[in-house]
Write an enzyme that holds these catalytic residues in place. Structure first.
Site, mmCIF file in Angstrom:
data_model
loop_
_atom_site.group_PDB
_atom_site.id
_atom_site.type_symbol
_atom_site.label_atom_id
_atom_site.label_comp_id
_atom_site.label_asym_id
_atom_site.label_seq_id
_atom_site.Cartn_x
_atom_site.Cartn_y
_atom_site.Cartn_z
ATOM 1 C CG HIS A 233 -3.771 -0.575 -2.252
ATOM 2 N ND1 HIS A 233 -4.284 0.701 -2.204
ATOM 3 C CD2 HIS A 233 -3.455 -0.897 -0.982
ATOM 4 C CE1 HIS A 233 -4.257 1.132 -0.952
ATOM 5 N NE2 HIS A 233 -3.753 0.181 -0.192
ATOM 6 C CE LYS B 76 -7.609 1.121 0.988
ATOM 7 N NZ LYS B 76 -6.775 0.230 1.760
ATOM 8 C CB SER C 116 -0.947 -0.008 1.199
ATOM 9 O OG SER C 116 -0.231 -0.193 2.392
#
Ligand code: PLP
Length: 407
Positions: free
Chosen positions: A221, A252, A193
């Site tokens: 991610h 996200k 990350s």
């Protein structure tokens, strides 16, 4: 009576509050003090802070879905039909149609038998790991894994063995040194990350097979972004079928909120029965699930392919401009592009000066990253234009030169 009581200070007021004040002052002195910035707009590629329009370069809303019309509409329709709250934990009375529909969709998306929702990535990792391992077991965790993985491992009371970042040789030695009975859980971020590099999943699969470990990938991610169909780092590395627990987040690239784990049905059944953050927490609101469902449909469509292509193009453009300017971008291979700065005060000054130029890039400091490796964590979005990014790279270079980060 009230008068007398209020004069006598409690131990809390005299001692504890005083310690807290000192700690806050120390954080300020070390450049490690954190405070909140208020965003007044929706989460687009341009946002408004304190009345100033800024280009946003530190959001995880990589595909621009957080304010996408299809997600907004899906959420509104879900509110009309199901209301706002779920009212209880899933195992009590909070289990709603949208939870199950989203779980089926996630399982189909990830190519697994089943999936289970969690209320956030943090709550997933602190709920999954302690359910699977305990005293007498071992968690092998990359040194740069997310804090929620570390916390999950600590909560589990299993032995925590942290291996040097992406160092497969070192991991193998540690596996041999700790080759006892008991369960072994090998856990890694799919995309790291704060560094933006990708785990060597093929090698990790080989290791997990050799030592009989379970492999869990946290793809916070990578989900929506990596691989031909956006299924994440496991698709990207060609090992989807060899990962035992696919954990990912919905907040996200998927633009909504919450998290999931996907894997074999028995595993999901087991987590429903044993994972404390699943059992003891109110279920996600229906609107959030509806938005996530719309996001996965979108990621899985031609529009998703276009957005991923745009993100890749934007990322290589941005990375190229910054490398040419001489910045150290660590090992970034994704839309997360860290600019290594060093000490905390310098990183925060960098952030402040960029705000004056109209760019919002957050400086990242310990304990999020190791001391001395403070950085600007730039993130690219599919919805940035080439001009946006060229302007950003130029401003970052100007400020970087002023601060002596590059020549
Ligand atoms: C953001 C993040 C989480 C936490 O997810 P939330 O849904 O934000 O709680 C977990 N793991 C990694 C690698 C992350 O980057």
């Amino acid at each position: 009576m009230i008068g007398i009581d209020s004069v006598v200070k409690t131990r809390w007021e005299c001692v504890v509050l005083d310690e807290i004040r000192k700690e806050l002052a120390a954080l300020k002195e070390q450049g490690l003090y954190r405070s909140l910035r208020l965003v007044e707009s929706e989460q687009g590629s341009r946002i408004s802070i304190a009345g100033q329009e800024l280009l946003l370069l530190c959001s995880n809303n990589y595909l621009g879905l957080a304010n996408h019309p299809m997600l907004k509409e899906a959420a509104c329709r879900a509110i009309e039909r199901y209301g706002v709250g779920s009212g209880a934990a899933r195992l009590v009375s909070g289990n709603m149609e949208l939870h199950e529909a989203l779980e089926r969709r996630i399982a189909r998306f990830k190519g697994t038998e089943a999936a289970l929702l969690f209320n956030s990535g943090y709550s997933a990792n602190t709920g999954i790991i302690p359910a699977l391992v305990g005293r007498g077991d071992i968690v092998f965790s990359d040194r740069l894994n997310h804090a929620s993985i570390v916390d999950g491992a600590l909560l589990s009371r299993a032995k925590l063995v942290r291996y040097p970042h992406n160092d497969i040789g070192a991991l193998r030695k540690l596996m041999m040194a700790h080759n006892s009975a008991g369960r072994k859980l090998l856990v890694t971020d799919g995309v790291f990350s704060m560094d933006g590099d990708i785990a060597y999943l093929q090698q990790l699969v080989a290791i997990k097979k050799e030592f009989g470990a379970m492999l869990m990938v946290d793809d916070a991610h990578g989900t929506g972004v990596l691989g031909k169909h956006g299924r994440g780092s496991a698709e990207f590395c060609g090992v989807s079928q060899d990962v035992d627990l696919h954990m990912g987040t919905l907040g996200k690239a998927l633009g909504s909120f919450g998290a999931y784990v996907a894997g074999k049905s028995e595993l999901i059944e087991y987590l429903v029965n044993t994972s404390r953050s699943f059992i003891f927490s109110t279920a996600l609101p229906p609107a959030v699930c509806a938005a996530a469902l719309a996001a996965i449909d979108l990621v899985d469509s031609d529009e998703g392919t276009v957005l991923r292509e745009q993100l890749r193009r934007n990322t290589s453009l941005f990375r190229e401009q910054l490398s040419t300017a001489g910045f150290d971008l660590s090992g970034s291979a994704t839309q997360i592009v860290p600019i290594m700065v060093g000490e905390a005060p310098l990183a925060m000054e960098f952030t402040r000066m960029l705000l004056d130029e109209g760019y919002f890039v957050q400086g990242i400091r310990p304990p999020t990253v190791p001391a001395g490796t403070c950085r600007l964590r730039c993130t690219v979005m599919a919805t940035h234009t080439e001009d946006d990014l060229a302007g950003a790279a130029a401003a970052i270079t100007r400020v970087g030169r002023k601060l002596g980060v590059v020549q």
